[in-house]
Write an enzyme that holds these catalytic residues in place. Structure first.
Site, PDB file in Angstrom:
ATOM      1  N   GLY A   1       0.662  -1.148   0.034  1.00 10.84           N
ATOM      2  CA  GLY A   1      -0.036  -0.123  -0.009  1.00 10.84           C
ATOM      3  C   GLY A   1       0.713   1.186   0.001  1.00 10.84           C
ATOM      4  O   GLY A   1       0.315   2.188  -0.217  1.00 10.84           O
TER       5      GLY A   1
ATOM      6  N   TYR B   1      -9.937   5.789 -11.995  1.00  8.07           N
ATOM      7  CA  TYR B   1      -9.604   6.597 -10.695  1.00  8.07           C
ATOM      8  C   TYR B   1      -9.575   8.115 -10.858  1.00  8.07           C
ATOM      9  O   TYR B   1      -9.135   8.747  -9.885  1.00  8.07           O
ATOM     10  CB  TYR B   1      -8.338   6.157 -10.067  1.00  8.07           C
ATOM     11  CG  TYR B   1      -8.098   4.711  -9.794  1.00  8.07           C
ATOM     12  CD1 TYR B   1      -9.001   3.877  -9.347  1.00  8.07           C
ATOM     13  CD2 TYR B   1      -6.858   4.161 -10.398  1.00  8.07           C
ATOM     14  CE1 TYR B   1      -8.688   2.266  -8.979  1.00  8.07           C
ATOM     15  CE2 TYR B   1      -6.793   2.671 -10.301  1.00  8.07           C
ATOM     16  CZ  TYR B   1      -7.679   2.140  -9.781  1.00  8.07           C
ATOM     17  OH  TYR B   1      -7.277   0.792  -9.660  1.00  8.07           O
TER      18      TYR B   1
ATOM     19  N   CYS C   1     -13.297   4.998 -28.474  1.00 11.35           N
ATOM     20  CA  CYS C   1     -14.435   5.929 -28.549  1.00 11.35           C
ATOM     21  C   CYS C   1     -15.386   5.888 -27.237  1.00 11.35           C
ATOM     22  O   CYS C   1     -16.393   5.297 -27.124  1.00 11.35           O
ATOM     23  CB  CYS C   1     -15.375   5.278 -29.407  1.00 11.35           C
ATOM     24  SG  CYS C   1     -14.821   4.944 -31.182  1.00 11.35           S
TER      25      CYS C   1
ATOM     26  N   TYR D   1      -0.084  -1.092 -12.099  1.00 12.70           N
ATOM     27  CA  TYR D   1      -1.417  -1.139 -12.729  1.00 12.70           C
ATOM     28  C   TYR D   1      -1.671  -0.259 -13.927  1.00 12.70           C
ATOM     29  O   TYR D   1      -2.440   0.401 -14.252  1.00 12.70           O
ATOM     30  CB  TYR D   1      -2.106  -0.290 -11.498  1.00 12.70           C
ATOM     31  CG  TYR D   1      -2.219  -1.017 -10.257  1.00 12.70           C
ATOM     32  CD1 TYR D   1      -2.692  -2.348 -10.089  1.00 12.70           C
ATOM     33  CD2 TYR D   1      -1.352  -0.510  -9.158  1.00 12.70           C
ATOM     34  CE1 TYR D   1      -2.408  -2.934  -8.691  1.00 12.70           C
ATOM     35  CE2 TYR D   1      -1.189  -1.061  -7.963  1.00 12.70           C
ATOM     36  CZ  TYR D   1      -1.521  -2.377  -7.635  1.00 12.70           C
ATOM     37  OH  TYR D   1      -1.390  -3.022  -6.525  1.00 12.70           O
TER      38      TYR D   1
HETATM   39  C1  LIG Z   1      -3.047  -4.945  -4.145  1.00 10.35           C
HETATM   40  C2  LIG Z   1      -2.547  -5.580  -2.861  1.00 10.35           C
HETATM   41  C3  LIG Z   1      -1.263  -5.348  -2.541  1.00 10.35           C
HETATM   42  C4  LIG Z   1      -0.462  -4.359  -3.164  1.00 10.35           C
HETATM   43  O1  LIG Z   1      -0.995  -3.067  -2.757  1.00 10.35           O
HETATM   44  P1  LIG Z   1       0.224  -1.791  -3.459  1.00 10.35           P
HETATM   45  O2  LIG Z   1      -0.647  -0.632  -2.969  1.00 10.35           O
HETATM   46  O3  LIG Z   1       0.283  -1.895  -4.928  1.00 10.35           O
HETATM   47  O4  LIG Z   1       1.405  -2.063  -2.778  1.00 10.35           O
HETATM   48  C5  LIG Z   1      -0.866  -6.061  -1.397  1.00 10.35           C
HETATM   49  N1  LIG Z   1      -1.802  -6.915  -0.697  1.00 10.35           N
HETATM   50  C6  LIG Z   1      -2.954  -7.330  -1.105  1.00 10.35           C
HETATM   51  C7  LIG Z   1      -3.807  -8.200  -0.749  1.00 10.35           C
HETATM   52  C8  LIG Z   1      -3.588  -6.647  -2.312  1.00 10.35           C
HETATM   53  O5  LIG Z   1      -4.544  -6.958  -2.894  1.00 10.35           O
END
Ligand SMILES: *Cc1c(COP(=O)(O)O)cnc(C)c1O
Length: 427
Positions: A243, A321, A355, A383
């Protein structure tokens, strides 16, 4: 953000001019830097080392951020594990030379076929997200004569303060076991014959720039670990998810890995459990860019459009997003059609040929543009290609990885006949 460096003949990634990449492989084309991937992994590792935690940590790269085999292979060679969310990702990890026993399997809807494949491969842990999943996994493990290693993914009800589509740690999210129910579910899991309780897991969201929510989640998780230990359920590992956010805009104050992780890691010093992390975006996001040519300039009464040959099917984040990506010219000098220098900046909508009015890559960009110009859309390593589609029957882009002075084609551009090769007409 700092992936590409301007030189006399335009932007370079490592020792290679991006004009050369475009000339050899065409556009749209994703470009990754091995050095940048390696540096991002090292920054994560060094942040753990600074707290004396590197030796008992496993960094599991979250495959869904970018699942190209060459990217997975770079991380496998660095000793990384992998966080997967499907059987397809498990197959990719193994094909890329990743170690199955360093794989953690996340996701709210694992199928029985996927569970069996992961058990047979011998993965490190299943991150179980519900009571039903636990029961199904126990059954599947019994049917193949194994015990499934399990963490419960708990939902700590922490507000990650990020985009709602990528916030996963609130009570209202579909992810994880409600925090208040986790203790009882651990007791049930410990009593199941084909389940081996190994750890605990949480992941509260993505593109997090403030370290406080992750540290708050860690606090809650550690309190539960200690409560479980007191009840006789000793966990071997603690998985604190991924995250960590990255810098998308030059004026966005994104933390370094060490600054972001410090408040959380301070709470983990001196513990005996193995630590698992699941970073995705922060390992690849700023190690990739998307090269595109300006196809058509379309001045309008209200807005000027620059139609480029990349589109929402190549990079979906702006449409999905409303995400912001820096867009920069690749060439240092501007030469107009008659050979004269053109240097009138204008305010452009950078859009693709798809489109849909939602097909944009950037709004309100002040750029000096000519048709045929090459642009780099930065911070596109995470992503980006992983979310690409064939919408509008557009072949997916080529991908290359730069390593020093070498350019490696790591996915060739799709060809149109491949787009309908799996389809058939009625007899
Ligand atoms: C998507 C995800 C991650 C990675 O998240 P990032 O924001 O790309 O670091 C880690 N653990 C789980 C369970 C996820 O779904």
């Amino acid at each position: 953000m700092s992936l590409a460096v301007m030189q006399k003949d335009g932007l370079h990634v490592e020792g290679v001019a991006l004009t050369e990449v475009a000339a050899r492989f065409g556009t749209p084309c994703y470009v990754y830097s091995r050095a940048a991937l390696t540096a991002a992994y090292a920054a994560y590792r060094d942040a753990l080392q600074a707290h004396g935690l590197a030796d008992r940590s496993l960094i599991c790269y979250a495959v869904k951020a970018n699942s190209n085999l060459a990217i997975l292979n770079v991380f496998a060679r660095l000793g990384a594990g992998f966080d997967i969310v499907s059987g397809g990702e498990l197959a990719r990890v193994i094909a890329a030379g990743g170690a199955a026993d360093k794989v953690v399997f996340s996701g709210v809807g694992k199928s029985r076929v996927e569970m069996r494949a992961a058990l047979e491969a011998g993965i490190h842990c299943f991150n179980v997200e519900s009571a039903s999943e636990l029961a199904q996994l126990s059954e599947v493990a019994g049917s193949v004569g194994r015990r499934a290693p399990v963490s419960l993914r708990v939902n700590p009800d922490v507000d990650a303060r990020t985009h709602p589509y990528i916030s996963t740690g609130l009570k209202s999210a579909k992810f994880g076991v409600a925090f208040g129910e986790a203790f009882d579910l651990y007791r049930r899991a410990a009593a199941l014959p084909h389940i081996a309780v190994k750890g605990i897991d949480c992941h509260i969201g993505s593109q997090l720039l403030d370290p406080a929510p992750a540290a708050e989640a860690a606090d809650k998780v550690l309190a539960l670990v200690d409560r479980l230990a007191a009840a006789g359920i000793a966990l071997e590992h603690i998985d604190l998810g991924g995250g960590m956010g990255i810098q998308y805009r030059a004026d966005e104050p994104a933390p370094t890995a060490s600054a972001y992780l410090a408040p959380m890691l301070a709470k983990l010093e001196g513990r005996r459990e193995q630590l698992v992390f699941e970073p995705g975006r922060s390992l690849v996001g700023n190690a990739g860019l998307l090269l595109t040519h300006v196809a058509v300039l379309k001045p309008g009464e209200e807005k000027h459009f620059a139609v480029v040959d990349a589109a929402m099917n190549d990079l979906m984040r702006p449409a999905l997003y409303d995400a912001w990506h820096e867009i920069v010219p690749v060439s240092a000098t501007k030469v107009g059609a008659g050979g004269t220098a053109v240097d009138t900046p204008m305010n452009y909508e950078i859009v693709g040929p798809v489109c849909e009015s939602g097909d944009f890559l950037g709004h309100d960009r002040v750029l000096t543009l000519n048709e045929g110009d090459l642009l780099a859309i930065l911070s596109a390593g995470a992503y980006g290609m992983a979310m690409a589609s064939n919408y509008n029957s557009r072949p997916r882009a080529a991908e290359v990885m730069i390593d020093g002075n070498d350019i490696h084609l790591i996915r060739r551009r799709e060809m149109v006949p491949e787009l309908f090769a799996l389809e058939s007409v009625l007899p």
